[in-house]
Design a protein around this motif. Structure first.
Motif, PDB file in Angstrom:
ATOM      1  N   MET A   1       0.844  -1.180   0.000  1.00  0.00           N
ATOM      2  CA  MET A   1       0.000   0.000   0.000  1.00  0.00           C
ATOM      3  C   MET A   1       0.888   1.242   0.000  1.00  0.00           C
ATOM      4  O   MET A   1       1.972   1.229   0.572  1.00  0.00           O
ATOM      5  N   HIS A   2       0.368   2.293  -0.623  1.00  0.00           N
ATOM      6  CA  HIS A   2       1.119   3.534  -0.725  1.00  0.00           C
ATOM      7  C   HIS A   2       0.197   4.724  -0.489  1.00  0.00           C
ATOM      8  O   HIS A   2      -1.001   4.647  -0.762  1.00  0.00           O
ATOM      9  N   LEU A   3       0.780   5.799   0.000  1.00  0.00           N
ATOM     10  CA  LEU A   3       0.062   7.063   0.115  1.00  0.00           C
ATOM     11  C   LEU A   3       0.548   7.949  -1.015  1.00  0.00           C
ATOM     12  O   LEU A   3       1.742   8.270  -1.103  1.00  0.00           O
ATOM     13  N   VAL A   4      -0.358   8.321  -1.898  1.00  0.00           N
ATOM     14  CA  VAL A   4      -0.038   9.204  -3.018  1.00  0.00           C
ATOM     15  C   VAL A   4      -0.511  10.603  -2.631  1.00  0.00           C
ATOM     16  O   VAL A   4      -1.680  10.806  -2.334  1.00  0.00           O
ATOM     17  N   THR A   5       0.430  11.547  -2.613  1.00  0.00           N
ATOM     18  CA  THR A   5       0.123  12.935  -2.281  1.00  0.00           C
ATOM     19  C   THR A   5       0.452  13.781  -3.496  1.00  0.00           C
ATOM     20  O   THR A   5       1.577  13.739  -3.990  1.00  0.00           O
ATOM     21  N   ALA A   6      -0.527  14.530  -3.975  1.00  0.00           N
ATOM     22  CA  ALA A   6      -0.319  15.386  -5.145  1.00  0.00           C
ATOM     23  C   ALA A   6      -0.644  16.821  -4.773  1.00  0.00           C
ATOM     24  O   ALA A   6      -1.664  17.086  -4.146  1.00  0.00           O
ATOM     25  N   ILE A   7       0.236  17.728  -5.167  1.00  0.00           N
ATOM     26  CA  ILE A   7      -0.004  19.163  -5.022  1.00  0.00           C
ATOM     27  C   ILE A   7      -0.393  19.655  -6.412  1.00  0.00           C
ATOM     28  O   ILE A   7       0.394  19.532  -7.356  1.00  0.00           O
ATOM     29  N   ILE A   8      -1.621  20.183  -6.530  1.00  0.00           N
ATOM     30  CA  ILE A   8      -2.134  20.555  -7.850  1.00  0.00           C
ATOM     31  C   ILE A   8      -2.724  21.960  -7.830  1.00  0.00           C
ATOM     32  O   ILE A   8      -2.961  22.532  -6.770  1.00  0.00           O
ATOM     33  N   LYS A   9      -2.971  22.479  -9.022  1.00  0.00           N
ATOM     34  CA  LYS A   9      -3.660  23.759  -9.150  1.00  0.00           C
ATOM     35  C   LYS A   9      -5.131  23.558  -8.780  1.00  0.00           C
ATOM     36  O   LYS A   9      -5.731  22.540  -9.150  1.00  0.00           O
ATOM     37  N   PRO A  10      -5.729  24.505  -8.057  1.00  0.00           N
ATOM     38  CA  PRO A  10      -7.106  24.325  -7.577  1.00  0.00           C
ATOM     39  C   PRO A  10      -8.131  24.027  -8.665  1.00  0.00           C
ATOM     40  O   PRO A  10      -9.029  23.211  -8.462  1.00  0.00           O
ATOM     41  N   PHE A  11      -8.020  24.643  -9.830  1.00  0.00           N
ATOM     42  CA  PHE A  11      -9.034  24.440 -10.865  1.00  0.00           C
ATOM     43  C   PHE A  11      -8.952  23.063 -11.518  1.00  0.00           C
ATOM     44  O   PHE A  11      -9.823  22.692 -12.298  1.00  0.00           O
ATOM     45  N   LYS A  12      -7.936  22.274 -11.179  1.00  0.00           N
ATOM     46  CA  LYS A  12      -7.781  20.931 -11.734  1.00  0.00           C
ATOM     47  C   LYS A  12      -8.374  19.841 -10.842  1.00  0.00           C
ATOM     48  O   LYS A  12      -8.321  18.660 -11.177  1.00  0.00           O
ATOM     49  N   LEU A  13      -8.958  20.219  -9.711  1.00  0.00           N
ATOM     50  CA  LEU A  13      -9.435  19.220  -8.742  1.00  0.00           C
ATOM     51  C   LEU A  13     -10.455  18.261  -9.340  1.00  0.00           C
ATOM     52  O   LEU A  13     -10.334  17.046  -9.182  1.00  0.00           O
ATOM     53  N   GLU A  14     -11.456  18.777 -10.005  1.00  0.00           N
ATOM     54  CA  GLU A  14     -12.518  17.901 -10.514  1.00  0.00           C
ATOM     55  C   GLU A  14     -11.978  16.914 -11.541  1.00  0.00           C
ATOM     56  O   GLU A  14     -12.362  15.738 -11.546  1.00  0.00           O
ATOM     57  N   GLU A  15     -11.062  17.363 -12.392  1.00  0.00           N
ATOM     58  CA  GLU A  15     -10.461  16.463 -13.385  1.00  0.00           C
ATOM     59  C   GLU A  15      -9.641  15.371 -12.706  1.00  0.00           C
ATOM     60  O   GLU A  15      -9.696  14.206 -13.105  1.00  0.00           O
ATOM     61  N   VAL A  16      -8.877  15.746 -11.675  1.00  0.00           N
ATOM     62  CA  VAL A  16      -8.057  14.773 -10.950  1.00  0.00           C
ATOM     63  C   VAL A  16      -8.953  13.786 -10.208  1.00  0.00           C
ATOM     64  O   VAL A  16      -8.717  12.576 -10.224  1.00  0.00           O
ATOM     65  N   ARG A  17     -10.012  14.270  -9.570  1.00  0.00           N
ATOM     66  CA  ARG A  17     -10.926  13.398  -8.840  1.00  0.00           C
ATOM     67  C   ARG A  17     -11.552  12.365  -9.783  1.00  0.00           C
ATOM     68  O   ARG A  17     -11.606  11.176  -9.484  1.00  0.00           O
TER      69      ARG A  17
END
Length: 112
Positions: A1-17
């Motif tokens: 198991m791994h914890l994936v942490t991503a720092i992204i631009k706020p307007f990209k949240l829905e696409e990433v989700r």
């Protein structure tokens, strides 16, 4: 198991989700954060006065991922969060030693 942490631009949240959901990731945690990398902030003009923004608003997206889904999750974040411009963010992957679901007491991958 791994914890994936991503720092992204706020307007990209829905696409990433959506991309993570399609990759099989069942849950994420999102935190509003501020920071800077190579961008080193920028200057803005507000009511005629120029001021320096040292910390830029970002989102931290975290997901606990089974080993079998790790590569797909990373690729999904990369593709969904990429704009091709500076400040797209970073992805960090750390090993998870233990996960426990509080409600049921399940542990390991069953808790994900």
């Amino acid at each position: 198991m791994h914890l994936v942490t991503a720092i992204i631009k706020p307007f990209k949240l829905e696409e990433v989700r959506e991309a993570l959901s399609q990759a099989g990731v069942q849950g994420i945690t999102v935190t509003e954060v501020k920071g800077f990398g190579r961008q080193k902030g920028h200057t803005e003009l507000y009511r005629g006065a120029e001021y320096v923004v040292d910390f830029l608003p970002k989102l931290k997206v975290e997901a606990a991922v089974p080993a079998a889904l790790l590569d797909g999750a990373i690729e999904a974040i990369e593709q969904a969060a990429r704009t091709g411009k500076i400040g797209d963010g970073k992805i960090f992957v750390t090993a998870l030693q233990q996960v426990i679901r509080i409600r049921t007491g399940e542990s390991g991958e069953q808790a994900l």
